[in-house]
Design a protein around this motif. Structure first.
Motif, PDB file in Angstrom:
ATOM      1  N   MET A  69     -23.106 -22.316  32.972  1.00 51.28           N
ATOM      2  CA  MET A  69     -24.504 -21.839  34.694  1.00 51.28           C
ATOM      3  C   MET A  69     -24.274 -20.021  34.435  1.00 51.28           C
ATOM      4  O   MET A  69     -25.413 -19.479  34.431  1.00 51.28           O
ATOM      5  CB  MET A  69     -23.453 -22.067  35.889  1.00 51.28           C
ATOM      6  CG  MET A  69     -23.704 -21.413  36.915  1.00 51.28           C
ATOM      7  SD  MET A  69     -23.223 -21.840  38.085  1.00 51.28           S
ATOM      8  CE  MET A  69     -22.825 -19.903  39.458  1.00 51.28           C
ATOM      9  N   TYR A  93     -16.261 -30.830  49.130  1.00 55.52           N
ATOM     10  CA  TYR A  93     -17.842 -31.280  48.719  1.00 55.52           C
ATOM     11  C   TYR A  93     -18.595 -30.519  47.494  1.00 55.52           C
ATOM     12  O   TYR A  93     -17.989 -30.404  46.828  1.00 55.52           O
ATOM     13  CB  TYR A  93     -18.582 -32.325  48.830  1.00 55.52           C
ATOM     14  CG  TYR A  93     -18.387 -34.237  49.544  1.00 55.52           C
ATOM     15  CD1 TYR A  93     -18.588 -34.777  48.248  1.00 55.52           C
ATOM     16  CD2 TYR A  93     -18.205 -34.758  50.563  1.00 55.52           C
ATOM     17  CE1 TYR A  93     -18.161 -35.768  48.412  1.00 55.52           C
ATOM     18  CE2 TYR A  93     -18.440 -36.178  50.976  1.00 55.52           C
ATOM     19  CZ  TYR A  93     -17.691 -36.789  49.584  1.00 55.52           C
ATOM     20  OH  TYR A  93     -17.811 -38.227  49.772  1.00 55.52           O
ATOM     21  N   LEU A  94     -18.658 -29.317  48.222  1.00 49.26           N
ATOM     22  CA  LEU A  94     -19.489 -28.237  48.219  1.00 49.26           C
ATOM     23  C   LEU A  94     -18.349 -27.407  46.457  1.00 49.26           C
ATOM     24  O   LEU A  94     -18.778 -27.233  45.815  1.00 49.26           O
ATOM     25  CB  LEU A  94     -19.255 -27.563  48.998  1.00 49.26           C
ATOM     26  CG  LEU A  94     -20.031 -26.145  48.314  1.00 49.26           C
ATOM     27  CD1 LEU A  94     -21.397 -26.359  47.767  1.00 49.26           C
ATOM     28  CD2 LEU A  94     -19.812 -24.591  49.598  1.00 49.26           C
ATOM     29  N   ILE A 131     -28.073 -25.595  39.110  1.00 52.28           N
ATOM     30  CA  ILE A 131     -28.763 -26.001  39.388  1.00 52.28           C
ATOM     31  C   ILE A 131     -29.624 -25.530  40.276  1.00 52.28           C
ATOM     32  O   ILE A 131     -30.923 -24.652  39.830  1.00 52.28           O
ATOM     33  CB  ILE A 131     -28.875 -26.989  40.361  1.00 52.28           C
ATOM     34  CG1 ILE A 131     -28.149 -28.799  40.209  1.00 52.28           C
ATOM     35  CG2 ILE A 131     -30.501 -27.444  40.743  1.00 52.28           C
ATOM     36  CD1 ILE A 131     -27.831 -29.853  40.382  1.00 52.28           C
ATOM     37  N   LEU A 132     -28.935 -24.523  41.185  1.00 54.93           N
ATOM     38  CA  LEU A 132     -29.793 -23.155  42.050  1.00 54.93           C
ATOM     39  C   LEU A 132     -30.017 -22.304  40.781  1.00 54.93           C
ATOM     40  O   LEU A 132     -31.029 -21.087  40.897  1.00 54.93           O
ATOM     41  CB  LEU A 132     -28.433 -22.841  42.679  1.00 54.93           C
ATOM     42  CG  LEU A 132     -27.689 -23.455  44.423  1.00 54.93           C
ATOM     43  CD1 LEU A 132     -27.329 -22.386  44.674  1.00 54.93           C
ATOM     44  CD2 LEU A 132     -29.209 -23.252  45.291  1.00 54.93           C
ATOM     45  N   PHE A 149     -18.324 -30.347  43.763  1.00 59.72           N
ATOM     46  CA  PHE A 149     -19.472 -29.496  42.793  1.00 59.72           C
ATOM     47  C   PHE A 149     -20.258 -28.686  42.220  1.00 59.72           C
ATOM     48  O   PHE A 149     -20.880 -28.082  42.230  1.00 59.72           O
ATOM     49  CB  PHE A 149     -20.469 -31.361  43.627  1.00 59.72           C
ATOM     50  CG  PHE A 149     -20.150 -32.230  43.619  1.00 59.72           C
ATOM     51  CD1 PHE A 149     -19.340 -33.302  42.251  1.00 59.72           C
ATOM     52  CD2 PHE A 149     -19.260 -33.263  44.949  1.00 59.72           C
ATOM     53  CE1 PHE A 149     -19.197 -34.496  41.439  1.00 59.72           C
ATOM     54  CE2 PHE A 149     -18.873 -34.493  44.072  1.00 59.72           C
ATOM     55  CZ  PHE A 149     -18.436 -34.801  43.916  1.00 59.72           C
ATOM     56  N   GLN A 150     -18.983 -27.173  43.108  1.00 57.22           N
ATOM     57  CA  GLN A 150     -20.048 -25.962  43.460  1.00 57.22           C
ATOM     58  C   GLN A 150     -20.749 -25.942  42.008  1.00 57.22           C
ATOM     59  O   GLN A 150     -21.318 -24.960  41.490  1.00 57.22           O
ATOM     60  CB  GLN A 150     -18.726 -24.976  43.197  1.00 57.22           C
ATOM     61  CG  GLN A 150     -17.396 -24.678  42.475  1.00 57.22           C
ATOM     62  CD  GLN A 150     -16.655 -24.279  42.982  1.00 57.22           C
ATOM     63  OE1 GLN A 150     -16.355 -23.841  44.300  1.00 57.22           O
ATOM     64  NE2 GLN A 150     -15.656 -23.620  42.171  1.00 57.22           N
ATOM     65  N   SER A 151     -20.028 -26.136  40.009  1.00 61.06           N
ATOM     66  CA  SER A 151     -20.630 -25.977  38.904  1.00 61.06           C
ATOM     67  C   SER A 151     -21.617 -26.585  39.003  1.00 61.06           C
ATOM     68  O   SER A 151     -22.688 -25.539  38.594  1.00 61.06           O
ATOM     69  CB  SER A 151     -19.305 -25.904  37.774  1.00 61.06           C
ATOM     70  OG  SER A 151     -18.802 -27.958  37.951  1.00 61.06           O
ATOM     71  N   LEU A 152     -21.911 -27.905  39.227  1.00 59.44           N
ATOM     72  CA  LEU A 152     -23.567 -28.140  38.967  1.00 59.44           C
ATOM     73  C   LEU A 152     -23.992 -27.888  39.982  1.00 59.44           C
ATOM     74  O   LEU A 152     -25.563 -28.174  39.329  1.00 59.44           O
ATOM     75  CB  LEU A 152     -22.700 -29.790  39.207  1.00 59.44           C
ATOM     76  CG  LEU A 152     -22.062 -30.879  38.194  1.00 59.44           C
ATOM     77  CD1 LEU A 152     -21.589 -31.828  38.417  1.00 59.44           C
ATOM     78  CD2 LEU A 152     -22.515 -30.242  36.291  1.00 59.44           C
ATOM     79  N   LEU A 153     -23.430 -27.850  40.953  1.00 58.27           N
ATOM     80  CA  LEU A 153     -24.365 -27.266  42.531  1.00 58.27           C
ATOM     81  C   LEU A 153     -25.097 -25.764  41.648  1.00 58.27           C
ATOM     82  O   LEU A 153     -25.499 -25.402  42.159  1.00 58.27           O
ATOM     83  CB  LEU A 153     -23.980 -27.773  43.999  1.00 58.27           C
ATOM     84  CG  LEU A 153     -24.014 -28.901  44.001  1.00 58.27           C
ATOM     85  CD1 LEU A 153     -23.288 -28.545  45.268  1.00 58.27           C
ATOM     86  CD2 LEU A 153     -25.098 -28.986  44.490  1.00 58.27           C
ATOM     87  N   GLY A 154     -24.228 -25.012  41.515  1.00 52.91           N
ATOM     88  CA  GLY A 154     -24.216 -23.378  40.934  1.00 52.91           C
ATOM     89  C   GLY A 154     -25.476 -23.554  39.997  1.00 52.91           C
ATOM     90  O   GLY A 154     -26.077 -23.082  39.656  1.00 52.91           O
TER      91      GLY A 154
END
Length: 343
Positions: free
Chosen positions: A300, A21-22, A32-33, A25-30
């Motif tokens: 990002m 999962y990480l 957001i961070l 969706f790593q680009s979206l999570l990144g």
């Protein structure tokens, strides 16, 4: 015989691990961070967070427009298990060609822009044909293409910076071309609008057409794709034509945004484009990826660079931070694939 219970049948469905999962969706999570970090670490002026200022947000989305356009084409190539190192140089070539034809030759927009787009597209298609027909690794072919495009840029510009002035008469470009450097409503960059339109088209083609399915199939298993009747060679050549097309559009946007053409334009842009694609979750070995991830990855990177600039972090540290993010993203992909996690 009765059908098996729904619970039993659903239990046989593959499930994504948390790590998978990480990666997905790593680009979206990144993104957001990075936004959260931007708010926390942004300098303040008169109590206002500079990172969230309208002008600063416009600068971020403007700055990612060109590399974002390159990344759209690069996504097709990497999903098809290829790579294109020449896109930055082709951007420079098309930027110089645009400035030369408009300013030095006095051509109109209606003749200049189609010729520049055709030039970039044919350049990409030629690289794809060489790599496919002669079975030469795309890395080698496009590295040679990078050098060739730089050489052609030097020839076309006579190794000179070409300034674009707007007006009527010899030595001036049509004033309408200046719109690429403007902002709609004084806020939204026109260059970003070009990027978003191309992104919508690219996402539709990749996800909703037979062509997109062929690209995924070739990247996943080229031999199986060939046996199933997919025109593998034609598709592989076409994805390089797409990167050339994207580089041509980016070169035109570059010339319009900055009102000049230079043989050094686009230097290093290919690395940023590849970075956006990798951070977006596209598998470097081909067969998996998403256009939404690529877009998020590009934004990002632009937001990260902006945060570092606002805090007066050196360009060297910006490069190190970008390189570290690319390695981490690629390592996560490799680890998940190695564990056999479902994507």
């Amino acid at each position: 015989m009765s059908n098996p219970p729904l619970a039993a049948s659903s239990a046989t469905q593959p499930r994504l691990s948390p790590l998978a999962y990480l990666v997905r969706f790593q680009s979206l999570l990144g993104l957001i961070l990075v936004i959260v970090a931007g708010v926390i670490f942004s300098p303040r002026r008169h109590g206002h967070i500079l990172f969230l200022g309208a002008d600063n947000i416009a600068n971020i989305i403007r700055s990612v427009s060109e590399t974002g356009i390159l990344a759209l084409g690069m996504t097709f190539v990497i999903i098809a298990a290829g790579i294109d190192l020449s896109v930055g140089a082709v951007l420079g070539l098309c930027s110089v060609l645009t400035a030369t034809l408009l300013v030095n030759e006095g051509w109109s927009l209606w003749t200049t822009l189609p010729l520049v787009i055709v030039t970039g597209t044919l350049f990409g298609a030629m690289q794809g044909a060489i790599s496919t027909k002669f079975r030469i690794q795309a890395f080698i072919v496009t590295l040679a293409g990078l050098q060739a495009a730089r050489g052609l840029s030097l020839i076309a510009s006579n190794n000179a910076f070409i300034n674009i002035n707007y007006g009527e008469g010899p030595g001036n470009a049509p004033p309408a071309f200046a719109i690429l450097g403007e902002r709609l409503g004084g806020v939204f960059p026109v260059a970003t609008l070009v990027f978003l339109v191309l992104a919508v088209v690219a996402a539709f083609v990749l996800n909703n057409t037979r062509y997109g399915r062929y690209v995924f199939a070739i990247g996943g298993n080229e031999k199986a794709a060939r046996l199933s009747g997919i025109p593998v060679n034609a598709i592989k050549i076409s994805v390089y034509a797409l990167t050339g097309f994207a580089a041509a559009i980016a070169g035109i946007v570059h010339a319009g945004q900055f009102s000049f053409g230079s043989p050094n334009d686009g230097t290093g842009y290919e690395l940023n484009a590849i970075a956006a694609v990798v951070i977006g979750g596209t598998d470097l070995f081909g067969g998996a990826g998403s256009m939404i991830g690529t877009i998020a990855g590009a934004v990002m990177l632009g937001a990260l660079a902006n945060i570092l600039q606002l805090n007066d972090v050196s360009a060297a540290m910006q490069l190190l931070a970008t390189g570290a993010i690319i390695v981490i993203a690629a390592a996560l992909q490799t680890y998940v694939v190695g564990r056999g996690a479902t994507r």
